[in-house]
Design a protein around this motif. Structure first.
Motif, short mmCIF file in Angstrom:
data_model
loop_
_atom_site.label_atom_id
_atom_site.label_comp_id
_atom_site.label_asym_id
_atom_site.label_seq_id
_atom_site.Cartn_x
_atom_site.Cartn_y
_atom_site.Cartn_z
N ALA A 1 0.84 -1.20 0.00
CA ALA A 1 0.00 0.00 0.00
C ALA A 1 0.87 1.25 0.00
O ALA A 1 0.62 2.21 -0.74
N LEU A 2 1.93 1.23 0.81
CA LEU A 2 2.82 2.40 0.92
C LEU A 2 3.47 2.71 -0.42
O LEU A 2 3.46 3.86 -0.88
N VAL A 3 4.02 1.70 -1.06
CA VAL A 3 4.74 1.94 -2.32
C VAL A 3 3.75 2.29 -3.43
O VAL A 3 4.00 3.20 -4.24
N GLY B 1 4.35 3.65 -7.12
CA GLY B 1 4.86 2.37 -7.63
C GLY B 1 3.72 1.49 -8.10
O GLY B 1 2.82 1.20 -7.33
N LYS B 2 3.76 1.07 -9.36
CA LYS B 2 2.67 0.23 -9.91
C LYS B 2 2.93 -1.22 -9.56
O LYS B 2 3.98 -1.77 -9.87
N ASN B 3 1.99 -1.87 -8.91
CA ASN B 3 2.07 -3.30 -8.63
C ASN B 3 3.45 -3.71 -8.07
O ASN B 3 4.12 -4.57 -8.64
N PRO B 4 3.86 -3.08 -6.98
CA PRO B 4 5.23 -3.30 -6.47
C PRO B 4 5.49 -4.75 -6.05
O PRO B 4 4.60 -5.43 -5.53
N THR B 5 6.71 -5.19 -6.29
CA THR B 5 7.10 -6.56 -5.94
C THR B 5 7.51 -6.64 -4.47
O THR B 5 8.12 -5.72 -3.93
N VAL B 6 7.17 -7.78 -3.86
CA VAL B 6 7.48 -8.02 -2.44
C VAL B 6 8.46 -9.18 -2.34
O VAL B 6 8.23 -10.25 -2.89
N GLY B 7 9.57 -8.97 -1.61
CA GLY B 7 10.52 -10.05 -1.33
C GLY B 7 10.48 -10.40 0.15
O GLY B 7 10.34 -9.51 1.00
N LEU C 1 -2.62 7.53 1.56
CA LEU C 1 -2.01 6.27 1.99
C LEU C 1 -2.94 5.47 2.90
O LEU C 1 -3.06 4.25 2.76
N LEU C 2 -3.60 6.18 3.80
CA LEU C 2 -4.44 5.49 4.77
C LEU C 2 -5.56 4.70 4.07
O LEU C 2 -5.80 3.53 4.38
N GLY C 3 -6.21 5.34 3.10
CA GLY C 3 -7.27 4.67 2.34
C GLY C 3 -6.72 3.49 1.57
O GLY C 3 -7.34 2.42 1.49
#
Lengths: 352, 352
Positions: B162-164, B169-175, B322-324
């Motif tokens: 949500a933050l990124v 950031g579009k569809n950010p990747t998570v590691g 960001l909160l929403g």
């Protein structure tokens, strides 16, 4: 006379790195002998090593690949150069073994062949990192144990103290890696480890400084920093990643245009001195601690200079009787050590 | 119009840093308003901020010291500048609060006044670290939670996403931070977290890359790296320690003698560009995620430039809702979230 067994086939490159390193090592240590373990054909191109009177080739017909599983390494490749090298230590033909091969395989084979010392539940991986004081901080564990009890951390502290004091550090200080200096910080395991370490210090078993934080590794606040293998591995790799990024940035900035390239020429002696100072190759050679024999792990991507450092480290440890030192420390602290059971999660050993 | 509440008394320096930062921030964001929270006497020396039409002073009679315990901060100093600033967010007078004060106190007060969002058990601290790709990697948690379950790590992943994505950031990747890339690596918690993250990715809740290692933070392999607070805090501080050591070495080498000092002059533009590139002040401003209101933490030792960045970050987060965004992510992933109980170990929040 100290003899070191070398897995000449291990690492990303193999003999083209390990054999020149052996040659340089032999010149540096006129008292050393080497057992060169590997496929005999691999030595042909290096007559100056092969024919050195202080070298003997010990044949091995297999090589453990960097991506072989622990199961394959342990059960299928029983004549691997790595295993044969460690077997030399077990049989008393060598006082230490060095390999740049797969860390998980090395730890599994070393543990299987050599066994752990009495009082030690789990071997740990210890390495040195440079610090701002111009010395090095010894950190363990670096990945052999992802879940640790407080008692394991105490064992790491004893082994780290033996390692540093065997190689010249007088009464080395031990820091417990935590998220703050205050004793109330950290997980339950860390808090309990703090209590055990305080008891050990009071009994004269080691020199406990207290909690340290991540930056203390590089400040050199203590001689030794102990942590579980998950945390140690992440800290080590994050540091490697940052160092690589910073050196990339320096290179980028100096090669940006003709003026910055000229600046690089002028600054060359300074940049070289700096590079030498942060050269991680000087610290190559992690010790597998807690086994009934000395085994050192070189970085898989080590060059000949780096691999030579790992050989030197193994030689020095054998020369200073590291094994006896660890045994004495453990014996002295026996009243504090309660068996914790051993980990069978061999696949958890990370690459280093 | 976005209003940010500023704890003007917080940090190692206080108003002499926070007020110049507010002035610079107001010039940069002509749409922003500030609530300046602190002791009225502290504003006298800064008429240009105090008298700015987009500023309003909100008095607070107490200041939380950097070494005050969480208990003192929460129970004794009920009119502290930090608490009054957060209360502005609770009351809807401000859309975000920023403080450079004591991290443990900030987290405790924010949590006490604002409460966590439905579906979130524990708030987490998220920050950005520069990466070799020229961008930044968002890492969480950095120390709010020393012991985490797999479900907590999933919550961190959703909040990080949500933050990124809120800030572009579009569809950010998570590691998932681990000791190896293979799914069989790591502790039981990490392996379970991997499964939950895969489920979440299949359900379209986030974009899971897989396991990453410490060096991937600085390589920029993924947009977001998640880990428990112990590991995140150690990795962050070890990196800070290494960066400080390296810059110390560069300084030493360039000031060694007259020749190296001349080289420094020639290399000055390059060294400045490099310094700018690794300037950690640009990344100042960690987000306290998972609360029913936006709170940002500046480094305690921030200078005016760094504190201004934290203000900008808070403004941008509020501006991009960001909160929403966090609420939507959590709502969407509700099927995967099982309440885990909350941690009462407030004293465990480390200094940042």
């Amino acid at each position: 006379m100290i003899t070191v067994a070398v897995d000449c086939m291990g690492g990303d490159v193999g003999p083209a790195v390990t054999l020149p390193a052996c040659e340089a090592f032999l010149s540096r240590y006129p008292q050393a002998q080497l057992l060169l373990v590997g496929m005999p054909a691999a030595f042909g191109a290096w007559p100056q090593v092969k024919n050195n009177v202080r070298c003997r080739i010990v044949p091995a017909s297999e090589v453990i690949a960097m991506d072989d599983t622990v199961e394959v390494a342990l059960r299928k490749k029983k004549d691997s150069s790595m295993r044969v090298a460690i077997a030399q230590v077990k049989d008393g033909a060598a006082q230490a073994a060095v390999s740049a091969g797969n860390t998980g395989a090395l730890m599994a084979i070393a543990r299987y062949l050599l066994k752990t010392l009495d009082g030690i539940d789990r071997p740990a991986i210890a390495t040195q990192l440079p610090n701002a004081k111009g010395g090095a901080t010894t950190v363990l564990d670096l990945g052999a144990n992802v879940d640790c009890t407080a008692e394991h951390l105490l064992q790491f502290a004893l082994m780290g103290s033996a390692l540093v004091s065997a190689t010249g550090g007088k009464n080395p200080t031990v820091g417990l890696l935590n998220v703050g200096e205050e004793v109330i910080k950290g997980s339950e395991v860390i808090k309990k480890a703090g209590l055990l370490l305080r008891d050990a210090a009071e009994a004269g078993d080691l020199n406990f400084y207290g909690n340290v934080e991540g930056d203390d590794i590089f400040k050199g606040t203590t001689d030794i920093v102990i942590c579980d293998g998950f945390v140690g591995n992440v800290a080590l790799k994050a540091s490697e990643g940052l160092a690589t990024m910073i050196s990339g940035f320096i290179r980028d900035e100096f090669s940006r245009n003709i003026l910055t390239k000229l600046a690089a020429i002028v600054a060359y002696p300074v940049l070289s001195a700096f590079k030498k100072r942060v050269d991680h190759r000087r610290y190559n050679g992690a010790a597998l601690m807690g086994l009934r024999g000395l085994v050192f792990k070189s970085h898989g991507s080590a060059d000949a200079f780096a691999f030579e450092q790992a050989l030197c480290r193994a030689y020095d440890a054998a020369h200073h009787n590291l094994l006896g030192n660890v045994r004495d420390r453990i014996e002295h602290a026996r009243h504090l050590l309660v068996p914790q059971g051993s980990s069978s999660e061999l696949h958890n050993v990370p690459t280093l």
